[in-house]
Write an enzyme that holds these catalytic residues in place. Structure first.
Site, PDB file in Angstrom:
ATOM      1  N   GLU A 264      33.304  47.186  49.899  1.00 33.72           N
ATOM      2  CA  GLU A 264      34.226  46.410  49.046  1.00 33.72           C
ATOM      3  C   GLU A 264      34.739  45.187  49.797  1.00 33.72           C
ATOM      4  OE1 GLU A 264      34.480  47.023  45.774  1.00 33.72           O
ATOM      5  OE2 GLU A 264      33.033  48.558  46.315  1.00 33.72           O
ATOM      6  N   TRP A 267      32.328  42.595  49.268  1.00 33.09           N
ATOM      7  CA  TRP A 267      32.429  41.801  48.034  1.00 33.09           C
ATOM      8  C   TRP A 267      33.361  40.600  48.232  1.00 33.09           C
ATOM      9  CZ3 TRP A 267      29.558  41.453  43.835  1.00 33.09           C
ATOM     10  CH2 TRP A 267      28.696  42.502  43.529  1.00 33.09           C
ATOM     11  N   TRP A 295      30.934  29.478  23.120  1.00 24.39           N
ATOM     12  CA  TRP A 295      32.202  30.225  23.218  1.00 24.39           C
ATOM     13  C   TRP A 295      33.016  30.022  21.950  1.00 24.39           C
ATOM     14  CZ3 TRP A 295      32.181  33.480  27.150  1.00 24.39           C
ATOM     15  CH2 TRP A 295      31.478  33.167  28.317  1.00 24.39           C
ATOM     16  N   ASN A 330      40.665  47.665  39.402  1.00 35.24           N
ATOM     17  CA  ASN A 330      39.393  46.929  39.313  1.00 35.24           C
ATOM     18  C   ASN A 330      38.548  47.349  38.115  1.00 35.24           C
ATOM     19  OD1 ASN A 330      37.253  45.177  40.426  1.00 35.24           O
ATOM     20  ND2 ASN A 330      36.170  47.120  40.634  1.00 35.24           N
ATOM     21  N   TRP A 348      35.239  32.609  29.862  1.00 33.17           N
ATOM     22  CA  TRP A 348      35.792  33.320  31.022  1.00 33.17           C
ATOM     23  C   TRP A 348      36.853  32.506  31.733  1.00 33.17           C
ATOM     24  CZ3 TRP A 348      35.301  30.989  35.758  1.00 33.17           C
ATOM     25  CH2 TRP A 348      34.255  30.082  35.945  1.00 33.17           C
ATOM     26  N   TRP A 371      35.083  37.209  37.355  1.00 37.31           N
ATOM     27  CA  TRP A 371      34.930  36.783  35.953  1.00 37.31           C
ATOM     28  C   TRP A 371      33.493  36.419  35.630  1.00 37.31           C
ATOM     29  CZ3 TRP A 371      37.769  37.376  31.737  1.00 37.31           C
ATOM     30  CH2 TRP A 371      39.084  37.800  31.913  1.00 37.31           C
TER      31      TRP A 371
HETATM   32  P1  FAD Z   1      39.977  48.198  47.204  1.00 42.10           P
HETATM   33  O1  FAD Z   1      39.044  48.944  46.330  1.00 42.10           O
HETATM   34  O2  FAD Z   1      40.833  48.977  48.085  1.00 42.10           O
HETATM   35  O3  FAD Z   1      39.067  47.189  48.037  1.00 42.10           O
HETATM   36  C1  FAD Z   1      39.448  46.688  49.326  1.00 42.10           C
HETATM   37  C2  FAD Z   1      39.422  45.173  49.334  1.00 42.10           C
HETATM   38  O4  FAD Z   1      38.102  44.710  49.096  1.00 42.10           O
HETATM   39  C3  FAD Z   1      40.290  44.535  48.260  1.00 42.10           C
HETATM   40  O5  FAD Z   1      41.623  44.447  48.667  1.00 42.10           O
HETATM   41  C4  FAD Z   1      39.617  43.172  48.097  1.00 42.10           C
HETATM   42  O6  FAD Z   1      40.042  42.263  49.073  1.00 42.10           O
HETATM   43  C5  FAD Z   1      38.154  43.499  48.324  1.00 42.10           C
HETATM   44  N1  FAD Z   1      37.476  43.732  47.037  1.00 42.10           N
HETATM   45  C6  FAD Z   1      37.349  44.894  46.373  1.00 42.10           C
HETATM   46  N2  FAD Z   1      36.620  44.710  45.242  1.00 42.10           N
HETATM   47  C7  FAD Z   1      36.302  43.399  45.206  1.00 42.10           C
HETATM   48  C8  FAD Z   1      35.564  42.584  44.292  1.00 42.10           C
HETATM   49  N3  FAD Z   1      34.984  43.106  43.200  1.00 42.10           N
HETATM   50  N4  FAD Z   1      35.445  41.263  44.558  1.00 42.10           N
HETATM   51  C9  FAD Z   1      35.987  40.724  45.666  1.00 42.10           C
HETATM   52  N5  FAD Z   1      36.699  41.442  46.571  1.00 42.10           N
HETATM   53  C10 FAD Z   1      36.854  42.766  46.341  1.00 42.10           C
HETATM   54  N6  FAD Z   1      40.382  40.404  43.680  1.00 42.10           N
HETATM   55  C11 FAD Z   1      41.295  39.622  44.291  1.00 42.10           C
HETATM   56  O7  FAD Z   1      41.645  39.871  45.451  1.00 42.10           O
HETATM   57  N7  FAD Z   1      41.851  38.550  43.633  1.00 42.10           N
HETATM   58  C12 FAD Z   1      41.505  38.226  42.356  1.00 42.10           C
HETATM   59  O8  FAD Z   1      42.012  37.231  41.808  1.00 42.10           O
HETATM   60  C13 FAD Z   1      40.554  39.055  41.688  1.00 42.10           C
HETATM   61  N8  FAD Z   1      40.206  38.802  40.408  1.00 42.10           N
HETATM   62  C14 FAD Z   1      39.289  39.630  39.784  1.00 42.10           C
HETATM   63  C15 FAD Z   1      38.918  39.340  38.459  1.00 42.10           C
HETATM   64  C16 FAD Z   1      37.995  40.150  37.810  1.00 42.10           C
HETATM   65  C17 FAD Z   1      37.604  39.846  36.373  1.00 42.10           C
HETATM   66  C18 FAD Z   1      37.428  41.259  38.480  1.00 42.10           C
HETATM   67  C19 FAD Z   1      36.444  42.146  37.775  1.00 42.10           C
HETATM   68  C20 FAD Z   1      37.769  41.529  39.794  1.00 42.10           C
HETATM   69  C21 FAD Z   1      38.697  40.722  40.465  1.00 42.10           C
HETATM   70  N9  FAD Z   1      39.083  40.972  41.799  1.00 42.10           N
HETATM   71  C22 FAD Z   1      39.992  40.155  42.413  1.00 42.10           C
HETATM   72  C23 FAD Z   1      38.410  42.026  42.595  1.00 42.10           C
HETATM   73  C24 FAD Z   1      39.067  43.416  42.585  1.00 42.10           C
HETATM   74  O9  FAD Z   1      39.412  43.799  41.299  1.00 42.10           O
HETATM   75  C25 FAD Z   1      40.306  43.479  43.462  1.00 42.10           C
HETATM   76  O10 FAD Z   1      40.046  42.940  44.736  1.00 42.10           O
HETATM   77  C26 FAD Z   1      40.752  44.943  43.639  1.00 42.10           C
HETATM   78  O11 FAD Z   1      41.054  45.510  42.398  1.00 42.10           O
HETATM   79  C27 FAD Z   1      41.966  44.981  44.548  1.00 42.10           C
HETATM   80  O12 FAD Z   1      42.447  46.292  44.673  1.00 42.10           O
HETATM   81  P2  FAD Z   1      42.392  47.033  46.067  1.00 42.10           P
HETATM   82  O13 FAD Z   1      42.932  46.142  47.124  1.00 42.10           O
HETATM   83  O14 FAD Z   1      43.067  48.329  45.871  1.00 42.10           O
HETATM   84  O15 FAD Z   1      40.822  47.215  46.257  1.00 42.10           O
END
Ligand code: FAD
Length: 455
Positions: A264, A267, A295, A330, A348, A371
């Site tokens: 993650e 990502w 759109w 997420n 989006w 997005w």
């Molecule tokens: P955990 O599951 O604990 O993951 C650990 C870390 O990994 C996160 O803190 C984050 O830094 C990174 N991470 C995890 N998943 C993703 C991902 N899919 N993409 C990029 N990094 C990721 N994340 C943001 O930080 N800021 C945003 O503005 C943002 N917008 C999003 C918009 C959409 C439509 C979607 C689908 C996802 C978005 N995310 C965003 C990614 C993700 O949803 C969040 O990072 C995650 O929910 C944060 O929760 P966590 O720290 O508990 O994640």
């Protein structure tokens, strides 16, 4: 005396901070500043920032220093600060966002004309975006091969925070620029800080608590009712903790959850990598093939989506969680984004803008990638496969309906069979839409037709 300026931005910590470390090695005294340039309407992430700066200022004060929060244009204020403090260098951590990096380069030229150096350090990312390339020397467009190539390059040994900070005061000529960020009024951010506190200490406490339960992460991370993810995203966004510190802690902890969790973090690296190689993808389709996608304009529908009044319980629960807490799980982010872009056919960019305004972890790179991934216009495009059925998702990932009940109290009386789609059971709940604003089957068919029209 040899004075240096440390310009804090999204590196609001003292440990594992290469720019601060270099500044301490190069100067006898430091001037520590944060420049608030935000004049947009008060956002959720600004509420987080306000508290994060207060935590940083307290941590600095404990070490004998002082953080000065100024309001204004950094391009104007920094040269004045450097001249009036007789500083020889300004130290920054790179942001790795193309527009911001270009601006930094402009400021560096301006400072250099006055004989002041701008020293840029890393610390925000684990991946060198220029070094990780395919065999054909091109940037990766797909996550998995990117991650395989990047992971072996991630080596990190976190550094401790300095024990003392020898600082100078703000030059009197800039006293008028000093301005703390005001609290939101009324205090609509009250529920933002229930689970984790802004600041470096809060970030480490959150990481420790999360790592205790890391083994369950792969199994539980997709279940929004459990809140089993790290919640580190705002801490990482504001640099209250560095990705290297998180990586190292996860590696040391080990166990079955570590690999999934590190992926993650991958990502996040990928999102910044994509933004650096394709800067226009922050606001335009990564894949120009989708520029002709028709759109829909639907202001009333967009309003209903923002307010969590679409009549689809999982979508509405997610949008209400976002509004109340500045967060959204997420899995639910994917579902609400798919509903907006696919079923409702709304661009989006509209959803991304709302997320940037309402998320405490609002992040240009991660948000654009998320997005576009869901909308199917981005890297790794699979637009036909990512039309999430919100009812199926709800039954699968919130089987007992606990997440929905938490955020939609009006549905609290419904059982686990009816709660995902009350209209299918003929149930009418006072105060809640009778039916979804778009019929899910029709919305899916319309989305497929629009996608087909782009060839
Ligand atoms: P955990 O599951 O604990 O993951 C650990 C870390 O990994 C996160 O803190 C984050 O830094 C990174 N991470 C995890 N998943 C993703 C991902 N899919 N993409 C990029 N990094 C990721 N994340 C943001 O930080 N800021 C945003 O503005 C943002 N917008 C999003 C918009 C959409 C439509 C979607 C689908 C996802 C978005 N995310 C965003 C990614 C993700 O949803 C969040 O990072 C995650 O929910 C944060 O929760 P966590 O720290 O508990 O994640």
């Amino acid at each position: 005396m040899n004075t240096g300026i440390v310009w804090f931005r999204r590196d609001l910590r003292l440990a594992d901070h290469p720019a601060l470390e270099r500044a301490l090695q190069s100067h006898d005294a430091l001037l520590l500043v944060y420049i608030d340039e935000d004049d947009a309407p008060y956002s959720a992430s600004r509420a987080w920032l306000r508290r994060s700066l207060a935590a940083l200022a307290a941590d600095i004060a404990m070490r004998g220093g002082e953080l000065h929060v100024l309001a204004g244009d950094a391009e104007v204020l920094l040269p004045r600060l450097a001249a009036d403090a007789c500083a020889s260098a300004v130290h920054i951590s790179a942001l790795h966002e193309p527009d911001a990096d270009a601006r930094d380069a402009r400021i560096a030229r301006r400072l250099s004309a006055d004989g002041v150096a701008m020293r840029r350090a890393g610390g925000r990312m684990l991946t060198d975006a220029d070094a990780v390339r395919t065999r054909a020397e091109a940037p990766y467009r797909v996550f998995t091969p990117f991650f395989k190539a990047a992971l072996p390059t991630w080596r990190h040994r976190p550094r401790p925070a300095p024990e003392r900070l020898a600082c100078i005061g703000l030059p009197a000529s800039l006293a008028d620029a000093k301005r703390a960020i005001a609290a939101p009024k009324p205090a609509w951010d009250a529920a933002f800080f229930d689970r984790t506190l802004p600041g470096e200490a809060g970030a480490h406490a959150r990481l420790r608590a999360f790592l205790d339960g890391l083994d369950a992460y792969p199994e539980h991370r997709d279940l929004p009712a459990l809140d089993a993810t790290s919640l580190l995203s705002p801490h990482l966004h504001f640099g209250e903790i560095g990705p290297g510190q998180v990586l190292q802690a996860a590696r040391e902890r080990g166990g079955p959850g570590a690999g999934k969790f590190i992926a993650e973090l991958g990502w996040r690296e990928f999102a910044y990598y994509v933004l650096q190689h394709w800067p226009a993808s922050a606001s335009g389709n990564f894949n120009p093939k989708f520029d002709t996608l028709p759109w829909r304009s639907d202001p009333a529908g967009l309003r209903a989506w923002r307010q969590g009044c679409t009549g689809v319980p999982l979508v509405d629960a997610g949008m209400r969680q976002l509004w109340r807490t500045g967060r959204m799980h997420n899995r639910v982010r994917m579902v609400v984004a798919s509903w907006l872009t696919k079923h409702m056919g709304i661009h989006w960019r509209e959803g991304a803008a709302w997320f940037l305004h309402t998320l405490v972890d609002a992040d240009l790179a991660n948000n654009a990638l998320g997005w576009q991934w869901v909308a199917g216009t981005g890297v790794d495009a699979a637009p036909y496969f990512r039309i999430f059925n919100p009812v199926t998702q709800s039954r699968r990932f919130d089987p007992l309906g606990d997440y929905i009940r938490r955020w939609l109290p009006e549905l609290a009386g419904l059982d686990a069979t009816a709660i995902h789609a009350p209209w299918e059971a003929g149930i009418v709940v006072p105060g809640y839409p009778r039916r979804p604003i778009i019929d899910p089957a029709q919305g899916r068919a319309d989305a497929l037709a629009r996608l087909k029209a782009t060839g």
